[in-house]
Design a protein around this motif. Structure first.
Motif, PDB file in Angstrom:
ATOM      1  N   ILE B  24       0.867  -1.189   0.000  1.00 27.96           N
ATOM      2  CA  ILE B  24       0.000   0.000   0.000  1.00 27.96           C
ATOM      3  C   ILE B  24       0.894   1.227   0.000  1.00 27.96           C
ATOM      4  O   ILE B  24       1.459   1.600   1.026  1.00 27.96           O
ATOM      5  CB  ILE B  24      -0.935  -0.016   1.228  1.00 27.96           C
ATOM      6  CG1 ILE B  24      -1.833  -1.265   1.192  1.00 27.96           C
ATOM      7  CG2 ILE B  24      -1.778   1.265   1.278  1.00 27.96           C
ATOM      8  CD1 ILE B  24      -2.634  -1.492   2.476  1.00 27.96           C
ATOM      9  N   GLU B  25       1.051   1.819  -1.170  1.00 24.66           N
ATOM     10  CA  GLU B  25       1.842   3.047  -1.288  1.00 24.66           C
ATOM     11  C   GLU B  25       1.411   3.770  -2.552  1.00 24.66           C
ATOM     12  O   GLU B  25       0.921   3.150  -3.510  1.00 24.66           O
ATOM     13  CB  GLU B  25       3.342   2.758  -1.319  1.00 24.66           C
ATOM     14  CG  GLU B  25       3.814   1.936  -2.480  1.00 24.66           C
ATOM     15  CD  GLU B  25       5.333   1.719  -2.480  1.00 24.66           C
ATOM     16  OE1 GLU B  25       6.064   2.504  -1.860  1.00 24.66           O
ATOM     17  OE2 GLU B  25       5.774   0.738  -3.111  1.00 24.66           O
ATOM     18  N   ALA B  26       1.600   5.088  -2.549  1.00 21.11           N
ATOM     19  CA  ALA B  26       1.210   5.885  -3.715  1.00 21.11           C
ATOM     20  C   ALA B  26       2.153   5.620  -4.886  1.00 21.11           C
ATOM     21  O   ALA B  26       1.707   5.506  -6.035  1.00 21.11           O
ATOM     22  CB  ALA B  26       1.205   7.364  -3.336  1.00 21.11           C
ATOM     23  N   THR B  41      -4.942  14.190  -5.314  1.00 15.05           N
ATOM     24  CA  THR B  41      -4.754  13.036  -6.191  1.00 15.05           C
ATOM     25  C   THR B  41      -5.200  11.781  -5.445  1.00 15.05           C
ATOM     26  O   THR B  41      -4.815  11.571  -4.293  1.00 15.05           O
ATOM     27  CB  THR B  41      -3.282  12.876  -6.602  1.00 15.05           C
ATOM     28  OG1 THR B  41      -2.861  14.085  -7.248  1.00 15.05           O
ATOM     29  CG2 THR B  41      -3.087  11.704  -7.545  1.00 15.05           C
ATOM     30  N   ARG B  42      -6.027  10.988  -6.124  1.00 15.74           N
ATOM     31  CA  ARG B  42      -6.471   9.719  -5.552  1.00 15.74           C
ATOM     32  C   ARG B  42      -5.662   8.575  -6.150  1.00 15.74           C
ATOM     33  O   ARG B  42      -5.739   8.318  -7.356  1.00 15.74           O
ATOM     34  CB  ARG B  42      -7.956   9.497  -5.820  1.00 15.74           C
ATOM     35  CG  ARG B  42      -8.467   8.186  -5.239  1.00 15.74           C
ATOM     36  CD  ARG B  42      -9.981   8.010  -5.385  1.00 15.74           C
ATOM     37  NE  ARG B  42     -10.362   6.718  -4.837  1.00 15.74           N
ATOM     38  CZ  ARG B  42     -11.364   6.507  -3.981  1.00 15.74           C
ATOM     39  NH1 ARG B  42     -12.128   7.508  -3.606  1.00 15.74           N
ATOM     40  NH2 ARG B  42     -11.610   5.299  -3.508  1.00 15.74           N
ATOM     41  N   PHE B  43      -4.881   7.891  -5.304  1.00 18.12           N
ATOM     42  CA  PHE B  43      -4.187   6.659  -5.679  1.00 18.12           C
ATOM     43  C   PHE B  43      -5.129   5.529  -5.261  1.00 18.12           C
ATOM     44  O   PHE B  43      -5.247   5.215  -4.076  1.00 18.12           O
ATOM     45  CB  PHE B  43      -2.827   6.585  -4.983  1.00 18.12           C
ATOM     46  CG  PHE B  43      -1.931   7.754  -5.321  1.00 18.12           C
ATOM     47  CD1 PHE B  43      -1.108   7.712  -6.435  1.00 18.12           C
ATOM     48  CD2 PHE B  43      -1.940   8.902  -4.539  1.00 18.12           C
ATOM     49  CE1 PHE B  43      -0.291   8.796  -6.760  1.00 18.12           C
ATOM     50  CE2 PHE B  43      -1.131   9.994  -4.856  1.00 18.12           C
ATOM     51  CZ  PHE B  43      -0.309   9.939  -5.966  1.00 18.12           C
ATOM     52  N   HIS B  44      -5.766   4.948  -6.247  1.00 19.85           N
ATOM     53  CA  HIS B  44      -7.013   4.211  -6.048  1.00 19.85           C
ATOM     54  C   HIS B  44      -6.804   2.707  -5.900  1.00 19.85           C
ATOM     55  O   HIS B  44      -6.055   2.108  -6.671  1.00 19.85           O
ATOM     56  CB  HIS B  44      -7.921   4.480  -7.251  1.00 19.85           C
ATOM     57  CG  HIS B  44      -9.246   3.801  -7.207  1.00 19.85           C
ATOM     58  ND1 HIS B  44     -10.209   4.097  -6.272  1.00 19.85           N
ATOM     59  CD2 HIS B  44      -9.773   2.816  -7.990  1.00 19.85           C
ATOM     60  CE1 HIS B  44     -11.273   3.342  -6.476  1.00 19.85           C
ATOM     61  NE2 HIS B  44     -11.031   2.547  -7.498  1.00 19.85           N
ATOM     62  N   ASP B  45      -7.481   2.146  -4.907  1.00 26.51           N
ATOM     63  CA  ASP B  45      -7.683   0.688  -4.821  1.00 26.51           C
ATOM     64  C   ASP B  45      -6.349  -0.047  -4.704  1.00 26.51           C
ATOM     65  O   ASP B  45      -5.977  -0.854  -5.558  1.00 26.51           O
ATOM     66  CB  ASP B  45      -8.462   0.202  -6.050  1.00 26.51           C
ATOM     67  CG  ASP B  45      -9.090  -1.174  -5.828  1.00 26.51           C
ATOM     68  OD1 ASP B  45      -9.003  -1.724  -4.711  1.00 26.51           O
ATOM     69  OD2 ASP B  45      -9.675  -1.705  -6.793  1.00 26.51           O
ATOM     70  N   LEU B  46      -5.668   0.185  -3.587  1.00 23.75           N
ATOM     71  CA  LEU B  46      -4.299  -0.290  -3.412  1.00 23.75           C
ATOM     72  C   LEU B  46      -4.208  -1.646  -2.710  1.00 23.75           C
ATOM     73  O   LEU B  46      -3.113  -2.188  -2.585  1.00 23.75           O
ATOM     74  CB  LEU B  46      -3.501   0.756  -2.628  1.00 23.75           C
ATOM     75  CG  LEU B  46      -3.452   2.154  -3.281  1.00 23.75           C
ATOM     76  CD1 LEU B  46      -2.815   3.160  -2.328  1.00 23.75           C
ATOM     77  CD2 LEU B  46      -2.706   2.113  -4.603  1.00 23.75           C
ATOM     78  N   ALA B  47      -5.340  -2.159  -2.230  1.00 28.15           N
ATOM     79  CA  ALA B  47      -5.303  -3.419  -1.485  1.00 28.15           C
ATOM     80  C   ALA B  47      -6.622  -4.153  -1.645  1.00 28.15           C
ATOM     81  O   ALA B  47      -7.681  -3.530  -1.665  1.00 28.15           O
ATOM     82  CB  ALA B  47      -5.036  -3.156  -0.006  1.00 28.15           C
ATOM     83  N   VAL B  88      -0.863  -0.201   7.863  1.00 29.03           N
ATOM     84  CA  VAL B  88      -0.333   1.025   7.264  1.00 29.03           C
ATOM     85  C   VAL B  88       0.284   1.860   8.384  1.00 29.03           C
ATOM     86  O   VAL B  88      -0.414   2.247   9.332  1.00 29.03           O
ATOM     87  CB  VAL B  88      -1.433   1.823   6.541  1.00 29.03           C
ATOM     88  CG1 VAL B  88      -0.857   3.096   5.936  1.00 29.03           C
ATOM     89  CG2 VAL B  88      -2.084   0.966   5.464  1.00 29.03           C
TER      90      VAL B  88
END
Lengths: 163, 163
Positions: B24-26, B41-47, B88
């Motif tokens: 889970i990271e941008a 900025t949305r860094f989407h759906d990481l997990a 996290v």
């Protein structure tokens, strides 16, 4: 539109935020216990995640927010009718929260500090993310799935937030 | 038990961690886009959150972990067969991750840095949380619900982790 109305900013607390959702913080957690042979304390179940209705699923994202300049004008709110949305800051910066039980009434403004996170209950009217002082990352837990999950409303009054 | 076997610690990357779950990271996110009128900025759906099976629900908690002394002995692993578990970090401290595809094989050791989070896929064998340097808070997303969701295994070999 008439002259701006200044909102009073108050500290974020579980009691004050209860009409809108959860405060995610270790301090004052109702349930906390030792795990992992005593090396870790678990502050348990701090937010009600509501992301499964109507075919939805919980999604974990990172929001990277530019800091806002103060005083800030609040002229719109949004809500996610189909699911909760949690924000947990990944750094030490404070941030602002503006919420309303009804968009025809004056919103409430809160200052989140010391790593406090929040979880908006489904349908809670709120202003989009208001970072302060520096570019700020937040872990976000919300809903992905079918259906319209974002309503926006323009406010009749121009509200002003400052610290 | 024979003499300790030292594990090589490698940097945490999405590719290296793929057999065990998500990072889970941008940085390097597959999907990122601007929201909130370009302020975020949305860094989407990481997990992939897997918490609903067998009557479960996703739960958000904070784990407050005491730092471990190095070198560290790894003599057991655990797994959560019914759901994923995400960690996290809520501060800048690095931490260690020890995982195994099979507890009869040597585990892998990773160093998470710069705010990297992880999400163990259901059933992934892993060592309990290994904070370093200071008391460290982590946001945790895992499953609450009926059924046994924690297995533990003692390892045949005494593994040693250092930096």
């Amino acid at each position: 539109m008439s002259a701006p109305v200044t909102l009073v900013v108050t500290p974020l607390t579980r009691d004050a935020f209860a009409p809108f959702g959860d405060v995610i913080e270790a301090a004052g957690a109702a349930t906390a216990y030792a795990i992992n042979a005593g090396t870790t304390t678990r502050f348990h179940d701090l937010a009600t995640i509501d992301a499964a209705r109507d075919g939805g699923r919980p999604v974990v994202s990172i929001f990277r927010a530019q800091p806002r300049e103060l005083p800030l004008h609040v002229r719109m709110l949004e809500r996610h009718p189909l699911g909760s949305q949690a924000f947990v800051p990944l750094g030490p910066q404070p941030y602002l929260i503006v919420v309303a039980e009804d968009p025809s009434l004056p919103p409430r403004a809160f200052l989140a500090r010391d790593g406090q996170g929040i979880n908006y209950r489904a349908g809670t009217w709120h202003h989009p993310l208001l970072a302060l002082h520096a570019v700020s990352d937040f872990l976000v837990i919300d809903r992905a799935g079918p259906g319209n999950n974002c309503d926006e409303v323009e406010l009749d009054t121009d509200y002003l937030v400052t610290l």
